[in-house]
Design a protein around this motif. Structure first.
Motif, PDB file in Angstrom:
ATOM      1  N   LEU A  68     -43.780 -11.052 -22.112  1.00  0.00           N
ATOM      2  CA  LEU A  68     -44.376  -9.784 -22.524  1.00  0.00           C
ATOM      3  C   LEU A  68     -44.859  -9.833 -23.977  1.00  0.00           C
ATOM      4  O   LEU A  68     -45.701  -9.030 -24.375  1.00  0.00           O
ATOM      5  CB  LEU A  68     -43.378  -8.634 -22.338  1.00  0.00           C
ATOM      6  CG  LEU A  68     -43.030  -8.270 -20.890  1.00  0.00           C
ATOM      7  CD1 LEU A  68     -42.037  -7.120 -20.849  1.00  0.00           C
ATOM      8  CD2 LEU A  68     -44.277  -7.924 -20.085  1.00  0.00           C
ATOM      9  N   LYS A 102     -39.880  -4.356 -29.040  1.00  0.00           N
ATOM     10  CA  LYS A 102     -40.680  -3.827 -27.933  1.00  0.00           C
ATOM     11  C   LYS A 102     -41.125  -2.393 -28.213  1.00  0.00           C
ATOM     12  O   LYS A 102     -42.235  -1.991 -27.858  1.00  0.00           O
ATOM     13  CB  LYS A 102     -39.867  -3.883 -26.635  1.00  0.00           C
ATOM     14  CG  LYS A 102     -39.591  -5.286 -26.091  1.00  0.00           C
ATOM     15  CD  LYS A 102     -40.830  -5.926 -25.518  1.00  0.00           C
ATOM     16  CE  LYS A 102     -40.518  -7.183 -24.702  1.00  0.00           C
ATOM     17  NZ  LYS A 102     -40.012  -8.299 -25.475  1.00  0.00           N
ATOM     18  N   ASN A 124     -52.432  -5.340 -20.971  1.00  0.00           N
ATOM     19  CA  ASN A 124     -52.163  -6.145 -19.773  1.00  0.00           C
ATOM     20  C   ASN A 124     -50.680  -6.113 -19.380  1.00  0.00           C
ATOM     21  O   ASN A 124     -50.260  -6.833 -18.497  1.00  0.00           O
ATOM     22  CB  ASN A 124     -52.568  -7.598 -20.017  1.00  0.00           C
ATOM     23  CG  ASN A 124     -54.043  -7.740 -20.283  1.00  0.00           C
ATOM     24  OD1 ASN A 124     -54.841  -6.935 -19.822  1.00  0.00           O
ATOM     25  ND2 ASN A 124     -54.431  -8.763 -21.041  1.00  0.00           N
ATOM     26  N   MET A 125     -49.922  -5.266 -20.054  1.00  0.00           N
ATOM     27  CA  MET A 125     -48.462  -5.258 -19.902  1.00  0.00           C
ATOM     28  C   MET A 125     -48.005  -3.946 -19.253  1.00  0.00           C
ATOM     29  O   MET A 125     -48.384  -2.870 -19.698  1.00  0.00           O
ATOM     30  CB  MET A 125     -47.847  -5.400 -21.301  1.00  0.00           C
ATOM     31  CG  MET A 125     -46.338  -5.385 -21.364  1.00  0.00           C
ATOM     32  SD  MET A 125     -45.757  -5.098 -23.075  1.00  0.00           S
ATOM     33  CE  MET A 125     -46.777  -6.199 -24.043  1.00  0.00           C
ATOM     34  N   TYR A 126     -47.212  -4.062 -18.218  1.00  0.00           N
ATOM     35  CA  TYR A 126     -46.620  -2.886 -17.566  1.00  0.00           C
ATOM     36  C   TYR A 126     -45.107  -2.987 -17.685  1.00  0.00           C
ATOM     37  O   TYR A 126     -44.460  -3.737 -16.950  1.00  0.00           O
ATOM     38  CB  TYR A 126     -47.048  -2.800 -16.102  1.00  0.00           C
ATOM     39  CG  TYR A 126     -48.510  -2.454 -15.946  1.00  0.00           C
ATOM     40  CD1 TYR A 126     -48.919  -1.131 -15.883  1.00  0.00           C
ATOM     41  CD2 TYR A 126     -49.479  -3.458 -15.901  1.00  0.00           C
ATOM     42  CE1 TYR A 126     -50.262  -0.807 -15.765  1.00  0.00           C
ATOM     43  CE2 TYR A 126     -50.825  -3.146 -15.782  1.00  0.00           C
ATOM     44  CZ  TYR A 126     -51.201  -1.822 -15.721  1.00  0.00           C
ATOM     45  OH  TYR A 126     -52.540  -1.495 -15.615  1.00  0.00           O
ATOM     46  N   VAL A 127     -44.554  -2.252 -18.656  1.00  0.00           N
ATOM     47  CA  VAL A 127     -43.105  -2.264 -18.851  1.00  0.00           C
ATOM     48  C   VAL A 127     -42.528  -1.194 -17.930  1.00  0.00           C
ATOM     49  O   VAL A 127     -42.333  -0.040 -18.311  1.00  0.00           O
ATOM     50  CB  VAL A 127     -42.736  -2.014 -20.320  1.00  0.00           C
ATOM     51  CG1 VAL A 127     -41.219  -2.121 -20.506  1.00  0.00           C
ATOM     52  CG2 VAL A 127     -43.434  -3.017 -21.223  1.00  0.00           C
TER      53      VAL A 127
END
Length: 858
Positions: A56, A767, A63-66
């Motif tokens: 991540l 994060k 482009n990141m799905y947390v």
């Protein structure tokens, strides 16, 4: 559906938090495959809710799905972002299950999405014994007959046909489960009740037991043109009946004859072709040592611990190759980094060394778990040893395990004969020590082989180590004996203890006799071609293949095998630290023995040493590399103390969590500051949540940021925190702990402690804030942190976006009572973002409810 040549956007399904069954090997493979996709111009999307994920950190926020890794969330991303393909194999079994559900629900066809790595028809069969067995029957592969049942009555009807012992396993389980051996009807009914609950179809399979057979694994890769190569075979020392994750594993296999090996290789290739696998395939076989008959017991067309072990021990870059194969390249066309010979990808690896993997168990932290080794996996990590012989590799691996924190081998001589026999038949986590003790007491290899079903070969090897140990005892300070002992894996500390001296004396003896380790390259051609890979291991032979990297080098010591506590976070820390050191112009060298580590992948350091992180071995690497700085993790107190006596530039990173100040009993608010020179930058104010009745600091395993406080109170707490760190003159990433004043209104908070930020919170803060605090801390240590740059960083401690991190525990997998865990029982964590209403935690004490909130779609 798009062809492989048309793929421009791929959604990778992540593996979620670390747990028993998968560590950081999925994250490691994801990073490497993303790198390969980028080279081919493919945009990568990732869904994962692991706060310690390095992958991540490698992609853009867009482009990141947390999010929780669920079918619903993956479906929503496919609908919204319309990727050309999805890649489930980097999510392990969880990714496979989600892809199966998307196929069953018609989503794959409806959205026109390609599943990379295998056809939907193949995907439906994975982890479905009945479907797989039907396919294997068609190609005449030997299988253990399995009967699928939906009720206990059906099972009772099958018992007469199958007989006891038999094995019960859920069909398409919702979680990674294990095969349960049943000796009688009561065992079977218990296993069925649990299995029906775990199965997505409320079904279980019953099959005849092959307990006592050899367990052999094969790792292969295949391309779209049906070209296949075998990466390596893995032999479990323990027989079927002990989970492969809890068994000592040796590569290449030592006790198979050529016919057996070739039969398993051929079967692997036939199955890969029949299933149409593109990429990696990991198979398990049960081999009858009496007649060479074998059965296929498990098919895993995804990244596993076995795949990671194969990559580490052979030097073959599996993930990079698979990344190219998934996009339609053929093995013959795959271009590897410049250090590899041009045709490496198409050549089957050959090795001139032995690798041994030993599991690490969590029983010290979870003492109420059943410590017997059986079909239920209990290990949380592992270490590997590499050497020119089985003895050397085995002893290195044991030295790297939790058995020997100071390079000594503990004894189990206090066991009575009766206890020892029971443990030989019903093994515990200290199995290797019990086997050694049995040989010491005069049991012959043949007797022990009959008792344990472990091949006689391995007892002969252990007996050889005992002979060397006796020679060490009989010939104190003898240089010839010293050389022989080092060659077969005995460490300086082990020998020093036997001779009742210290490590310095042993090293002086070695130096006077001009005995020094030589380093061999871990590469996949056994020296036949001029490969220039970056992995090395030590032995005591003539030719040395490792040369100093030159000026401006940094030696980083890893934490070894994964254990409970903040180890997943520590792996994230080490990887990000290495990346920052490289960015600062250092040649980076990593020393580690964890085959599943992200940081040990060649992408993150210029050189990797797979050797025990013990004082003598570390000093040997320092002698070769002459590093400008040496970085030791904060949990290595003995190493830190001994290395600090030398004239080296030593840094402790991550910082030691032990301080001179006594830890407070409880804390409810944590204020995080980055302190550098005159700067005290507020990073976050978080609620510290201890689910359950006990609110002690050791049970604070969940965090909410920003804390549910009025803005003015958060600001006031930050000012108090800055005053507290000024009084204590501390620097770095600091957490100031607050708790309600005794005998006062609970709204009145006072400072109760100041400590270096824990690794878990540091990853969480990175994060949440978008600032990589690990890199900032690294820059502070190496003197490249700019005051002006730090002044320009603005962190909103009053953000409207709420973040929540919750620790994950291994209690379910260990079958112990689910209860609030402590910080030293954490196995991983989940992270979620959302609105204040969605993530409110006021008065929340139920851990199941906390998990439900964490896994809710945000």
């Amino acid at each position: 559906m798009p062809s492989l040549n048309d793929i421009q956007k791929v959604l990778i399904i992540g593996g979620g938090p670390t747990e028993i069954g998968h560590e950081t090997e999925l994250d490691s493979a994801t990073v490497q495959i993303m790198t390969e996709f980028k080279k081919h111009g493919v945009r990568t999307l990732v869904i994962d809710n692991n706060p310690f994920s390095v992958a991540l950190e490698e992609i853009q926020p867009t482009n990141m799905y947390v999010q929780a890794v669920t079918t619903e969330n993956v479906r929503h991303i496919i609908e919204k972002d319309q990727p050309d393909a999805i890649l489930p194999s980097l999510g392990g079994l969880l990714g496979i299950q989600i892809a199966q559900e998307l196929i069953e629900d018609g989503d794959i066809g409806r959205f026109g999405v390609t599943v990379l790595g295998m056809a939907p028809a193949t995907l439906r069969q994975i982890n479905n014994p009945a479907a797989l067995n039907a396919t294997l029957k068609e190609i005449q592969e030997p299988i253990i007959e399995a009967q699928v049942v939906s009720t206990t009555d059906e099972a009772m009807g099958m018992v007469e046909t199958i007989g006891f012992p038999l094995i019960v396993k859920p069909v398409s389980p919702r979680v990674d489960t294990n095969r349960t051996i049943c000796e009688n009807v009561d065992d079977m009914l218990t296993a069925l009740n649990q299995g029906f609950q775990q199965s997505r179809f409320d079904q279980c399979s019953l099959e005849r037991s092959v307990v006592g057979y050899k367990e052999v694994e094969m790792v292969a890769v295949r391309d779209v043109a049906d070209t296949k190569i075998l990466i390596c075979g893995l032999e479990n020392i323990d027989p079927i009946g002990i989970h492969s994750g809890d068994s000592i594993v040796v590569t290449p296999p030592q006790t198979l004859n050529d016919r057996e090996y070739q039969d398993l290789r051929d079967a692997t290739f036939r199955i890969a072709t029949e299933l149409g696998i593109v990429g990696v395939l990991h198979l398990h076989f049960a081999l009858n040592p009496a007649n060479q008959h074998f059965y296929v017991t498990k098919i895993a067309p995804y990244f596993t611990r076995g795949v990671a072990l194969a990559a580490r021990t052979t030097g073959y870059p599996i993930a990079l190759v698979v990344g190219a194969l998934l996009l339609g390249q053929r093995l013959v066309d795959v271009k590897l980094p410049s250090g590899y010979v041009k045709q490496t990808a198409i050549m089957e690896p050959m090795v001139d060394h032995v690798g041994v993997r030993i599991p690490l168990w969590p029983f010290q932290e979870v003492p109420d778990a059943d410590q017997h080794l059986d079909t239920v996996m209990k290990a949380v990590g592992s270490t590997i040893g590499l050497g020119r012989s089985v003895e050397e590799a085995l002893l290195k691996s044991v030295r790297s395990s939790q058995f020997s924190p100071r390079d000594v081998l503990p004894s189990v001589s206090n066991l009575t004969d009766g206890e020892m026999i029971r443990q030989l038949i019903h093994p515990l986590a200290n199995r290797i020590l019990v086997l050694i003790e049995a040989l010491r007491r005069g049991y012959s290899p043949a007797e022990l082989s009959e008792l344990t079903k472990i091949d006689n070969f391995y007892f002969v090897k252990l007996q050889h180590l005992l002979l060397i140990e006796q020679a060490i005892k009989d010939h104190p300070l003898d240089v010839d004996v010293l050389l022989r002992a080092r060659y077969f894996g005995f460490g300086d500390g082990m020998i020093a203890r036997i001779w009742q001296t210290d490590t310095a004396k042993i090293r002086q003896l070695l130096a006077d006799a001009r005995i020094a380790p030589t380093y061999k390259m871990i590469e996949p051609t056994a020296g036949e071609f001029p490969e220039k890979t970056s992995g090395f291991y030590s032995t005591f032979e003539y030719e040395n293949e490792s040369q100093s990297l030159g000026e401006r080098t940094a030696l980083v010591l890893g934490r070894g095998g994964n254990q409970l506590g903040p180890n997943s976070a520590a792996e994230y820390f080490t990887t990000e630290m290495l990346k920052q050191l490289k960015r600062a112009g250092y040649h980076t060298i990593l020393m580690n023995t964890n085959p599943n580590a992200v940081a040990i992948a060649p992408e993150f350091s210029d050189k990797q040493y797979v050797d025990p992180i013990q004082l003598g071995d570390v000093l040997n690497v320092i002698h070769v590399e002459h590093p400008d700085i040496v970085i030791v993790p904060g949990n290595r107190h003995y190493l830190t103390r001994e290395l600090s006596k030398l004239d080296i530039n030593l840094h402790v990173l991550p910082p030691d969590q032990e301080t001179d100040q006594p830890a407070p009993e409880m804390a409810t608010i944590g204020v995080s500051l980055f302190v550098h020179n005159q700067h005290k930058l507020a990073v976050g104010v978080m609620d510290m949540i201890a689910p359950g009745m006990n609110k002690s600091l050791s049970q604070v395993t969940a965090f909410r940021m920003p804390a549910e406080l009025p803005r003015s109170r958060r600001t006031n707490l930050v000012e108090q925190a800055k005053q507290a760190v000024s009084e204590r003159q501390v620097t770095g990433m600091i957490q100031v702990l607050f708790a309600p004043k005794p005998d006062s209104d609970s709204h009145q908070l006072t400072v109760v402690g100041v400590r270096p930020s824990r690794l878990t919170e540091m990853a969480f803060l990175s994060k949440v804030t978008g600032v990589n605090w690990v890199r900032m801390l690294t820059r502070q240590h190496i003197g490249t942190l700019d005051d002006a740059e730090l002044s320009a960083i603005k962190v909103d401690i009053h953000s409207n976006r709420v973040a929540l991190m919750n620790a994950a525990f291994p209690f379910r997998q260990l079958h112990v009572l689910n209860r609030p865990g402590t910080t030293d029982q954490e196995v991983g964590a989940t992270i979620a973002f959302g609105s204040s209403e969605a993530l409110t935690l006021t008065n929340l004490s139920d851990t199941d409810e906390l998990d439900r909130i964490i896994n809710r779609t945000i």
